[in-house]
Scaffold this motif. Structure first.
Motif, short mmCIF file in Angstrom:
data_model
loop_
_atom_site.label_atom_id
_atom_site.label_comp_id
_atom_site.label_asym_id
_atom_site.label_seq_id
_atom_site.Cartn_x
_atom_site.Cartn_y
_atom_site.Cartn_z
N LEU A 5 0.63 -2.60 -3.96
CA LEU A 5 0.23 -2.81 -2.57
C LEU A 5 -0.67 -4.04 -2.47
O LEU A 5 -0.53 -4.84 -1.53
CB LEU A 5 -0.50 -1.58 -2.04
N TYR A 6 -1.57 -4.21 -3.42
CA TYR A 6 -2.42 -5.40 -3.42
C TYR A 6 -1.59 -6.67 -3.53
O TYR A 6 -1.87 -7.68 -2.87
CB TYR A 6 -3.42 -5.34 -4.58
N ILE A 7 -0.56 -6.63 -4.36
CA ILE A 7 0.30 -7.80 -4.54
C ILE A 7 1.01 -8.14 -3.23
O ILE A 7 1.12 -9.32 -2.84
CB ILE A 7 1.32 -7.56 -5.67
N VAL A 8 1.50 -7.12 -2.53
CA VAL A 8 2.18 -7.35 -1.25
C VAL A 8 1.21 -7.94 -0.24
O VAL A 8 1.54 -8.89 0.49
CB VAL A 8 2.78 -6.03 -0.71
N ILE A 75 12.47 1.96 3.35
CA ILE A 75 12.25 0.77 2.52
C ILE A 75 11.03 0.96 1.63
O ILE A 75 10.24 1.88 1.81
CB ILE A 75 12.07 -0.50 3.38
N THR A 76 10.90 0.07 0.66
CA THR A 76 9.83 0.16 -0.34
C THR A 76 8.99 -1.11 -0.32
O THR A 76 9.31 -2.10 0.36
CB THR A 76 10.42 0.35 -1.74
N SER A 199 3.25 -2.17 5.02
CA SER A 199 3.04 -1.86 3.59
C SER A 199 2.06 -0.70 3.42
O SER A 199 2.21 0.11 2.50
CB SER A 199 2.53 -3.10 2.86
N LEU A 200 1.07 -0.61 4.31
CA LEU A 200 0.12 0.50 4.24
C LEU A 200 0.82 1.84 4.54
O LEU A 200 0.51 2.87 3.93
CB LEU A 200 -1.02 0.28 5.23
N ILE A 201 1.76 1.81 5.47
CA ILE A 201 2.50 3.02 5.81
C ILE A 201 3.43 3.42 4.66
O ILE A 201 3.50 4.60 4.27
CB ILE A 201 3.30 2.81 7.11
N ILE A 202 4.14 2.44 4.10
CA ILE A 202 5.07 2.73 3.01
C ILE A 202 4.33 3.30 1.79
O ILE A 202 4.82 4.22 1.13
CB ILE A 202 5.83 1.45 2.60
N SER A 203 3.14 2.78 1.52
CA SER A 203 2.37 3.24 0.36
C SER A 203 1.67 4.56 0.61
O SER A 203 1.10 5.15 -0.32
CB SER A 203 1.33 2.18 -0.03
N GLY A 204 1.69 5.03 1.87
CA GLY A 204 1.03 6.29 2.19
C GLY A 204 -0.44 6.16 2.50
O GLY A 204 -1.13 7.17 2.69
N THR A 205 -0.94 4.92 2.58
CA THR A 205 -2.36 4.70 2.88
C THR A 205 -2.69 5.14 4.30
O THR A 205 -3.80 5.61 4.58
CB THR A 205 -2.72 3.23 2.67
N GLN A 206 -1.75 4.94 5.23
CA GLN A 206 -1.91 5.45 6.58
C GLN A 206 -0.58 5.99 7.07
O GLN A 206 0.48 5.65 6.53
CB GLN A 206 -2.47 4.38 7.52
#
Length: 290
Positions: A5-8, A75-76, A199-206
């Motif tokens: 996620l940081y890389i994205v 998507i990822t 990206s935050l949604i995909i990673s589950g952060t929000q």
């Protein structure tokens, strides 16, 4: 947050920096060529106005980029990273050769292409894609028509003016360039906001699509920083390789561009389903489904 996620997020900010560096040429090229302001002053004013654009005019474009084009459930983060890498490479190529191009549509094209390779066309939201296609094909035409009308009106109103009217057109560009920079900040900085939020949604952060304040702040700041650097190759192309720009051309161009960009940001992205007699999405759905 995960390292991926940081890389994205870092890649998105790199894209935003390059975007600011490239697209600053769209704003300052005419005012520099018409000798209304020095290059550094022009870039400085533009960077400040672009930074405040998203805070003043909202973040509706970010929603279109992040939630209306692809299905975030399918998507990822790899898809987003591929999208950003493709967009960055294309932006650098066009910057190196001094070719004006749309960073917005490069990013959207990269997102659609990477998504289709990863999970197929079914993850594309055709109604959202329709908005992008409408803007892509109508913006140049609308800009041409409005620019033609604006310049004719200016010519009519100043037909009996003395040559000193050029001083008015030079000073007046302070206001038109601020308006144009606000519109760019409102529109362009939100592309990165949409990608980062996605990206935050995909990673589950929000869980839902709401743009955090820190995303707005970082995206706007990165774009302003890129703008302050200036894309000089494109500035030379836009400012001197099409025609000899006078102050009257510059002020008319800036006013027209600001109207078209702000109008697109407020109106086109909010078109409700069924508002058009012909829906391009219907055609694309038939193409994809056979």
């Amino acid at each position: 947050m995960s390292s991926q996620l940081y890389i994205v997020i870092i890649s998105a900010l790199i894209f935003e920096f390059i975007n600011g560096m490239r697209d600053s040429s769209n704003i300052v090229a005419t005012m520099i060529s018409s000798r209304a302001f020095s290059p550094r002053m022009a870039l400085g004013m533009t960077a400040i106005a672009e930074f405040f654009g998203p805070f003043l005019f909202g973040i509706t474009v970010a929603k279109t980029i992040g939630s209306d084009i692809v299905d975030s459930n399918l998507i990822t983060l790899d898809v987003l990273l591929a999208c950003l890498c493709g967009s960055i490479v294309w932006n650098m190529i066009t910057w190196f050769f001094g070719i004006p191009s749309s960073s917005s549509h490069a990013l959207i094209g990269g997102l659609i292409g990477a998504t289709m390779v990863s999970v197929g066309w079914q993850s594309i939201k055709l109604e959202g894609l329709e908005k992008v296609l409408i803007a892509l094909f109508t913006s140049p035409v609308i800009g041409f028509v409005i620019g033609f009308i604006v310049l004719r009106v200016i010519y009519f109103l100043s037909q009996n003016a003395t040559p000193n009217i050029n001083n008015f057109f030079r000073r007046g560009q302070f206001f038109t360039v601020i308006g144009l920079a606000f519109s760019h900040g409102t529109n362009d900085a939100q592309k990165t906001m949409g990608i980062i939020t996605l990206s935050l949604i995909i990673s589950g952060t929000q869980q839902e699509f709401t743009v955090p304040f820190w995303v707005i702040l970082v995206s706007a700041g990165t774009m302003a920083l890129g703008t302050s650097v200036g894309g000089w190759r494109l500035i030379r192309t836009l400012g001197g390789k099409f025609y000899k720009i006078r102050p009257v051309h510059s002020i008319a161009t800036q006013l027209t561009s600001a109207v078209v960009i702000l109008g697109g940001g407020w109106r086109m992205i909010s078109l409700p389903p069924g508002s058009l007699p012909y829906r391009p999405a219907h055609y694309f759905r038939r193409v994809f489904t056979g």
